[in-house]
Design a protein around this motif. Structure first.
Motif, mmCIF file in Angstrom:
data_model
loop_
_atom_site.group_PDB
_atom_site.id
_atom_site.type_symbol
_atom_site.label_atom_id
_atom_site.label_comp_id
_atom_site.label_asym_id
_atom_site.label_seq_id
_atom_site.Cartn_x
_atom_site.Cartn_y
_atom_site.Cartn_z
ATOM 1 N N CYS A 1 0.839 -1.202 0.000
ATOM 2 C CA CYS A 1 0.000 0.000 0.000
ATOM 3 C C CYS A 1 0.874 1.251 0.000
ATOM 4 O O CYS A 1 1.649 1.472 0.937
ATOM 5 C CB CYS A 1 -0.915 0.005 1.217
ATOM 6 S SG CYS A 1 -2.059 -1.387 1.271
ATOM 7 N N ASP B 1 1.221 5.587 -0.451
ATOM 8 C CA ASP B 1 0.418 6.797 -0.226
ATOM 9 C C ASP B 1 1.045 8.043 -0.852
ATOM 10 O O ASP B 1 0.670 9.165 -0.519
ATOM 11 C CB ASP B 1 0.182 7.022 1.269
ATOM 12 C CG ASP B 1 1.479 7.271 2.033
ATOM 13 O OD1 ASP B 1 2.567 7.286 1.400
ATOM 14 O OD2 ASP B 1 1.414 7.458 3.264
ATOM 15 N N SER C 1 3.930 9.339 -0.384
ATOM 16 C CA SER C 1 4.765 10.105 0.548
ATOM 17 C C SER C 1 6.197 9.593 0.451
ATOM 18 O O SER C 1 6.502 8.657 -0.301
ATOM 19 C CB SER C 1 4.247 9.970 1.975
ATOM 20 O OG SER C 1 4.471 8.653 2.455
ATOM 21 N N ASP D 1 7.247 5.765 0.638
ATOM 22 C CA ASP D 1 6.999 4.814 -0.449
ATOM 23 C C ASP D 1 8.284 4.173 -0.967
ATOM 24 O O ASP D 1 8.315 2.974 -1.256
ATOM 25 C CB ASP D 1 6.270 5.510 -1.607
ATOM 26 C CG ASP D 1 4.795 5.730 -1.304
ATOM 27 O OD1 ASP D 1 4.334 5.305 -0.228
ATOM 28 O OD2 ASP D 1 4.106 6.346 -2.143
ATOM 29 N N HIS E 1 -2.551 1.999 -4.850
ATOM 30 C CA HIS E 1 -2.875 3.310 -4.270
ATOM 31 C C HIS E 1 -4.299 3.660 -4.644
ATOM 32 O O HIS E 1 -4.731 3.423 -5.776
ATOM 33 C CB HIS E 1 -1.933 4.405 -4.791
ATOM 34 C CG HIS E 1 -2.305 5.776 -4.283
ATOM 35 N ND1 HIS E 1 -1.988 6.203 -3.012
ATOM 36 C CD2 HIS E 1 -2.991 6.787 -4.877
ATOM 37 C CE1 HIS E 1 -2.457 7.436 -2.844
ATOM 38 N NE2 HIS E 1 -3.065 7.811 -3.952
ATOM 39 N N ASN E 2 -5.020 4.216 -3.674
ATOM 40 C CA ASN E 2 -6.383 4.657 -3.942
ATOM 41 C C ASN E 2 -6.477 6.176 -3.846
ATOM 42 O O ASN E 2 -6.020 6.776 -2.870
ATOM 43 C CB ASN E 2 -7.365 4.042 -2.934
ATOM 44 C CG ASN E 2 -8.793 4.484 -3.201
ATOM 45 O OD1 ASN E 2 -9.305 4.302 -4.303
ATOM 46 N ND2 ASN E 2 -9.436 5.083 -2.199
ATOM 47 N N LYS F 1 -8.723 9.222 -3.255
ATOM 48 C CA LYS F 1 -10.034 9.597 -2.717
ATOM 49 C C LYS F 1 -10.412 10.954 -3.301
ATOM 50 O O LYS F 1 -10.046 12.006 -2.774
ATOM 51 C CB LYS F 1 -9.985 9.635 -1.193
ATOM 52 C CG LYS F 1 -9.710 8.281 -0.561
ATOM 53 C CD LYS F 1 -9.756 8.336 0.963
ATOM 54 C CE LYS F 1 -11.176 8.520 1.447
ATOM 55 N NZ LYS F 1 -11.295 8.365 2.923
ATOM 56 N N THR G 1 -11.057 3.880 1.089
ATOM 57 C CA THR G 1 -9.792 3.194 0.812
ATOM 58 C C THR G 1 -9.740 1.802 1.414
ATOM 59 O O THR G 1 -9.330 0.842 0.749
ATOM 60 C CB THR G 1 -8.606 4.027 1.344
ATOM 61 O OG1 THR G 1 -8.577 5.283 0.659
ATOM 62 C CG2 THR G 1 -7.291 3.303 1.105
ATOM 63 N N GLU G 2 -10.156 1.671 2.677
ATOM 64 C CA GLU G 2 -10.033 0.361 3.322
ATOM 65 C C GLU G 2 -10.925 -0.694 2.665
ATOM 66 O O GLU G 2 -10.549 -1.870 2.581
ATOM 67 C CB GLU G 2 -10.329 0.445 4.828
ATOM 68 C CG GLU G 2 -11.652 1.071 5.188
ATOM 69 C CD GLU G 2 -11.563 2.556 5.448
ATOM 70 O OE1 GLU G 2 -12.367 3.063 6.253
ATOM 71 O OE2 GLU G 2 -10.696 3.229 4.839
ATOM 72 N N SER H 1 1.633 11.478 12.079
ATOM 73 C CA SER H 1 0.383 10.902 11.583
ATOM 74 C C SER H 1 -0.408 10.285 12.730
ATOM 75 O O SER H 1 0.170 9.786 13.697
ATOM 76 C CB SER H 1 0.680 9.830 10.529
ATOM 77 O OG SER H 1 -0.477 9.130 10.164
ATOM 78 N N LEU I 1 -5.918 5.478 9.329
ATOM 79 C CA LEU I 1 -6.170 4.598 8.183
ATOM 80 C C LEU I 1 -5.509 3.247 8.385
ATOM 81 O O LEU I 1 -6.095 2.207 8.076
ATOM 82 C CB LEU I 1 -5.664 5.246 6.889
ATOM 83 C CG LEU I 1 -5.803 4.395 5.623
ATOM 84 C CD1 LEU I 1 -7.267 4.037 5.383
ATOM 85 C CD2 LEU I 1 -5.228 5.109 4.410
#
Length: 291
Positions: free
Chosen positions: A10, A12, A14, A17, A40-41, A43, A92-93, A118, A122
């Motif tokens: 997964c 994101d 950032s 990755d 990656h999703n 939103k 996303t989940e 963070s 999530l």
């Protein structure tokens, strides 16, 4: 022997990755993995109006896929067969859980930032909903793994994690250790001798270890440590053990037998996930639990 048919990573977008992709390559070099899915999703509901006005009808999925492709090309050289999946879904989940089922994912890799960067909300949701084992990689972790710690509470889930840890350690030549955190009914002190209570607790637990070793001969030679909670939670004691003895990987079993998704993860794994631990945390489900 541990073999993984499919693994999901997964991302994101950032700075973590690159570490995740490089760590995935390291995993592929040490374990037989047939295919990796980098996902990656997007939103779209979270994109600001300013973004939409500035960039208009830009194909965001295509841009994201190109960015991930560049990272994979740079940090996954020598890895295994892989595919990049970019989606545009409001939840996303839910889409990640769907991907796990669709592609028969056995292991998902999640990155984790420190708590001052963070909330980890999530990540916690993904841990609770993904129907597969999860490997959490903190931003401060390294790829070098030599010592593995597996805490057990003698439940079927923890025994499954222990057997997997033993298989992993034998396969990769790692040093495996077991720990058990025990608690005493302090409300009965000084009615009973604290020293006698400790000795009795150790006697009972060591008896359970001997029984476990008889049932699973492969772990008979794995050293174990008994640690008293002594006013701290089980997760806090595990965290202190990690820092004191400098382990490189923590493996824990997930029960998953609670019908309420918000409770299926377990309090100890949840507490450990929310701590700033700087080594990978492998949370494993048995196949029976997942089914």
């Amino acid at each position: 022997m541990i073999a993984i048919d499919a693994m999901m990573v997964c991302l994101d977008l950032s700075d973590i990755d690159e570490k995740l992709v490089a760590f995935t390559r390291s995993i592929c070099q040490h374990l037989p993995i047939n295919k990796v899915y980098f996902v990656h999703n997007i939103k779209l509901t979270e994109l600001s109006e300013d973004f939409k006005e500035t960039f208009g009808d830009i194909d965001l999925s295509k841009e994201v896929e190109a960015s991930i492709t560049d990272i994979v090309a740079e940090h996954f050289e020598g890895g295994c067969d892989h595919e990049i999946l970019v989606s545009e879904e409001p939840n996303t989940e839910v889409i990640m859980a769907d991907l796990v089922k669709r592609y028969h994912i056995k292991l998902t890799l999640l990155g984790k930032r420190m708590s001052n960067k963070s909330t980890g909300a999530l990540g916690t949701k993904l841990l609770r909903i993904l129907p597969c084992s999860v490997l959490v990689f903190p931003e401060t972790a390294t790829f070098n793994i030599e010592r593995v710690l597996t805490p057990i509470d003698f439940s079927d889930a923890s025994v499954h994690a222990l057997r997997l840890s033993k298989s992993l350690s034998s396969q990769l030549g790692l040093n495996l250790e077991i720990m058990h955190v025990y608690k005493l009914p302090t409300q009965y002190f000084p009615l009973i001798s604290e020293e006698k209570a400790i000795n009795k607790a150790k006697e009972v637990i060591e008896g359970r270890f001997k029984d476990l070793q008889k049932r699973h001969q492969e772990i008979a030679d794995v050293p174990y440590t008994l640690v008293r909670a002594a006013g701290k939670s089980t997760a806090e004691r595990i965290c202190l053990q990690l820092r004191k003895h400098k382990y490189d990987l923590l493996v824990m079993g997930l029960k998953g037998n609670n019908p309420l998704p918000s409770l299926s993860l377990g309090s100890v794994p949840t507490e450990l996930y929310n701590m700033d631990i700087d080594i990978p945390l492998w949370l494993v489900y048995s196949e029976a639990v997942i089914k």
